[in-house]
Design a protein around this motif. Structure first.
Motif, mmCIF file in Angstrom:
data_model
loop_
_atom_site.group_PDB
_atom_site.id
_atom_site.type_symbol
_atom_site.label_atom_id
_atom_site.label_comp_id
_atom_site.label_asym_id
_atom_site.label_seq_id
_atom_site.Cartn_x
_atom_site.Cartn_y
_atom_site.Cartn_z
ATOM 1 N N SER A 34 0.660 -1.154 0.141
ATOM 2 C CA SER A 34 0.051 -0.059 0.084
ATOM 3 C C SER A 34 0.932 1.229 0.088
ATOM 4 O O SER A 34 0.778 2.194 0.823
ATOM 5 C CB SER A 34 -0.895 -0.103 1.151
ATOM 6 O OG SER A 34 -1.845 -1.079 1.195
ATOM 7 N N HIS A 67 3.367 6.038 2.130
ATOM 8 C CA HIS A 67 1.801 5.335 2.266
ATOM 9 C C HIS A 67 0.700 5.857 1.247
ATOM 10 O O HIS A 67 0.761 7.113 1.372
ATOM 11 C CB HIS A 67 1.405 5.190 3.737
ATOM 12 C CG HIS A 67 0.513 4.100 4.003
ATOM 13 N ND1 HIS A 67 -0.784 4.245 3.981
ATOM 14 C CD2 HIS A 67 0.658 2.898 4.212
ATOM 15 C CE1 HIS A 67 -1.566 3.251 4.013
ATOM 16 N NE2 HIS A 67 -0.657 2.129 4.299
ATOM 17 N N SER A 69 -2.155 6.207 1.975
ATOM 18 C CA SER A 69 -3.428 7.065 2.581
ATOM 19 C C SER A 69 -2.752 8.687 2.662
ATOM 20 O O SER A 69 -3.407 9.322 3.225
ATOM 21 C CB SER A 69 -3.494 6.603 3.909
ATOM 22 O OG SER A 69 -2.411 6.580 4.819
ATOM 23 N N LYS A 72 -3.666 11.977 -2.132
ATOM 24 C CA LYS A 72 -5.012 12.107 -2.829
ATOM 25 C C LYS A 72 -4.916 12.588 -4.302
ATOM 26 O O LYS A 72 -4.044 13.425 -4.586
ATOM 27 C CB LYS A 72 -6.042 13.090 -2.149
ATOM 28 C CG LYS A 72 -5.776 14.473 -1.935
ATOM 29 C CD LYS A 72 -6.776 15.203 -1.423
ATOM 30 C CE LYS A 72 -6.639 16.869 -1.598
ATOM 31 N NZ LYS A 72 -7.692 17.550 -1.052
#
Length: 76
Positions: A34, A67, A69, A72
């Protein structure tokens, strides 16, 4: 393993970390861990030993994965 909605070549914005606010292109995606490799973000200096390619050795600047996360998709 997280489902990735980001692909190689997408423009993304960094939303966390030292490079927060930067907009850059995805160079590579690592779905198993990820993580993504973003152009010009999280750059580190890495020591390299002397070799045939680089007889003197020394330091190189290299991007490290961050990562998924922490990025965006950037609005165009």
């Amino acid at each position: 393993m997280v489902k990735c909605r980001i692909k190689k070549g997408d423009m993304v914005e960094i939303i966390a970390g030292d490079d927060k606010g930067k907009k850059a292109k995805i160079l590579r995606v690592f779905p198993k861990t990820s993580k993504v490799l973003v152009e010009g973000c999280k750059v580190v200096k890495k020591a390299i030993k002397p070799s045939d390619k680089n007889p003197k050795g020394g330091f190189i600047q290299k991007e490290m994965p961050i990562h998924i996360s922490n990025v965006k998709k950037a609005e165009e």
